[in-house]
Design an enzyme around this catalytic site. Structure first.
Site, PDB file in Angstrom:
ATOM      1  N   SER A   1      -5.901  -4.742   6.423  1.00 25.12           N
ATOM      2  CA  SER A   1      -6.661  -5.831   5.927  1.00 25.12           C
ATOM      3  C   SER A   1      -7.573  -5.395   4.394  1.00 25.12           C
ATOM      4  O   SER A   1      -8.262  -5.748   4.431  1.00 25.12           O
ATOM      5  CB  SER A   1      -7.532  -5.817   7.156  1.00 25.12           C
TER       6      SER A   1
ATOM      7  N   HIS B   1       6.007   2.280   8.501  1.00 23.34           N
ATOM      8  CA  HIS B   1       4.951   1.132   8.630  1.00 23.34           C
ATOM      9  C   HIS B   1       5.503   1.263  10.423  1.00 23.34           C
ATOM     10  O   HIS B   1       6.493   1.224  11.123  1.00 23.34           O
ATOM     11  CB  HIS B   1       5.767  -0.165   7.835  1.00 23.34           C
TER      12      HIS B   1
ATOM     13  N   GLY C   1      -0.644  -6.079   2.459  1.00 22.46           N
ATOM     14  CA  GLY C   1       0.385  -7.231   3.145  1.00 22.46           C
ATOM     15  C   GLY C   1      -0.089  -8.352   2.775  1.00 22.46           C
ATOM     16  O   GLY C   1       0.187  -8.518   1.944  1.00 22.46           O
TER      17      GLY C   1
ATOM     18  N   ASN D   1       3.280  -4.923  -0.226  1.00 22.51           N
ATOM     19  CA  ASN D   1       4.027  -4.890   1.266  1.00 22.51           C
ATOM     20  C   ASN D   1       4.043  -6.710   1.270  1.00 22.51           C
ATOM     21  O   ASN D   1       2.538  -7.201   1.663  1.00 22.51           O
ATOM     22  CB  ASN D   1       3.523  -4.417   2.618  1.00 22.51           C
ATOM     23  N   TRP D   2       5.095  -7.107   0.816  1.00 23.63           N
ATOM     24  CA  TRP D   2       5.319  -8.278   1.214  1.00 23.63           C
ATOM     25  C   TRP D   2       6.260  -9.378   2.784  1.00 23.63           C
ATOM     26  O   TRP D   2       5.585  -9.824   2.806  1.00 23.63           O
ATOM     27  CB  TRP D   2       6.671  -8.974   0.464  1.00 23.63           C
ATOM     28  N   LYS D   3       6.385  -8.036   3.423  1.00 26.13           N
ATOM     29  CA  LYS D   3       7.014  -7.898   4.940  1.00 26.13           C
ATOM     30  C   LYS D   3       7.846  -8.873   4.528  1.00 26.13           C
ATOM     31  O   LYS D   3       9.059  -8.783   3.664  1.00 26.13           O
ATOM     32  CB  LYS D   3       5.723  -8.213   5.860  1.00 26.13           C
TER      33      LYS D   3
ATOM     34  N   GLU E   1      -2.638   4.200   7.859  1.00 26.80           N
ATOM     35  CA  GLU E   1      -2.479   2.430   8.481  1.00 26.80           C
ATOM     36  C   GLU E   1      -2.600   2.216   9.929  1.00 26.80           C
ATOM     37  O   GLU E   1      -2.238   2.275  10.456  1.00 26.80           O
ATOM     38  CB  GLU E   1      -1.364   1.859   8.107  1.00 26.80           C
TER      39      GLU E   1
ATOM     40  N   GLY F   1      -3.171  -6.861   8.878  1.00 25.76           N
ATOM     41  CA  GLY F   1      -3.219  -8.409   9.599  1.00 25.76           C
ATOM     42  C   GLY F   1      -4.625  -8.699   9.849  1.00 25.76           C
ATOM     43  O   GLY F   1      -4.374 -10.265  10.462  1.00 25.76           O
TER      44      GLY F   1
END
Ligand code: PGA
Length: 249
Positions: free
Chosen positions: A208, A90, A229, A6-8, A160, A166
């Site tokens: 994470s 998300h 992520g 997930n490149w966000k 999640e 993060g």
């Protein structure tokens, strides 16, 4: 295993996107895992139509279908360029206003366009009375409520927890806790899906996941894959992470 990168909005530079795509193609050739990239929409459009051995996911789909809706990115448009999956619900989209009901509608749109929904659920924090378990049950139940049994069977669930997103490997969930959560989610899915399909339901974890913890999390939890992520947007870290999954004990 399914590995979803997930490149966000981390990747905004086309050269960097191309480099990550190239590395991912290489990784896909050397792993038994399925590699799925979820880049920002313009990059999905640039890469997904290519034959590459890598699958693509939308980071979200619009709650609307086609029409006079400037700025919306519909499930049909994603499907048209060869996108296979759609991340829906998300926590970063929920923070921007997606309710459980909207999430349910988006899942229905994705399925109608043959995208496989990756439904994200997760509690903000843990409490000692176990209220977070009821919260997860509610997220799952509302999101699936309007779907037919056949449609429900296609939904992939990504657990999640917000408190783990993060951060770093040391703040992620422990293998034991993850095993418990996967078991719990499968139990709720068994109530919501028909007997046979619940046995095949895919449950992923995100929050994470890094090269330092992916192997332990995979080994002890009965999880089917990971949503990754920050560790997915550095080419070296991402290839290390996938390699870790296949290291012999
Ligand atoms: P993270 O993000 O790996 O950076 O924690 C995971 C996610 O939000 O999907």
């Amino acid at each position: 295993m399914i590995i979803i990168a997930n490149w966000k909005a981390y990747v905004e530079d086309f050269e960097k996107a191309k480099k990550l795509f190239a590395i991912s193609k290489k990784i896909a050739r050397t792993t038994t895992s399925t590699i799925v990239l979820a880049p920002p929409a313009p990059f999905v459009g640039a890469f997904a139509p290519k034959k590459s051995g890598v699958a693509f996911a939308a980071q979200d789909v619009s709650v609307t279908t086609g029409g006079a809706h400037t700025g919306e990115m519909t499930a049909a448009a994603y499907a048209a360029v060869g996108t296979k999956y759609a991340i829906i619900g998300h926590s970063e989209r929920r923070a921007a206003g997606d309710t459980d009901a909207i999430v349910g509608e988006k899942i229905a749109h994705a399925l109608a366009c043959t995208l496989l929904p990756i439904l994200c659920i997760g509690e903000r924090e843990r409490d000692s009375e176990g209220r977070y378990l009821a919260y997860l049950r509610e997220e799952l139940t509302v999101a699936l409520s309007a779907l037919t049994p056949k449609e429900r069977a296609k939904v992939i669930v990504a657990y999640e927890p917000l408190w783990a997103i993060g951060k770093t490997a040391t703040s992620a969930i422990t293998p034991n806790d993850l095993a418990e959560m996967v078991l719990y989610i499968r139990k709720v899915l068994a109530e919501l899906l028909s007997g046979k399909s619940s046995a095949h339901a895919l449950v992923l974890y995100g929050g994470s996941v890094e090269p330092d913890n992916i192997r332990m999390l995979a080994a002890n939890s009965n999880v089917d894959g990971f949503l990754i992520g920050h560790a997915s947007v550095d080419p070296i870290t991402f290839s290390l992470l996938v390699k870790q999954l296949h290291v012999q004990k």
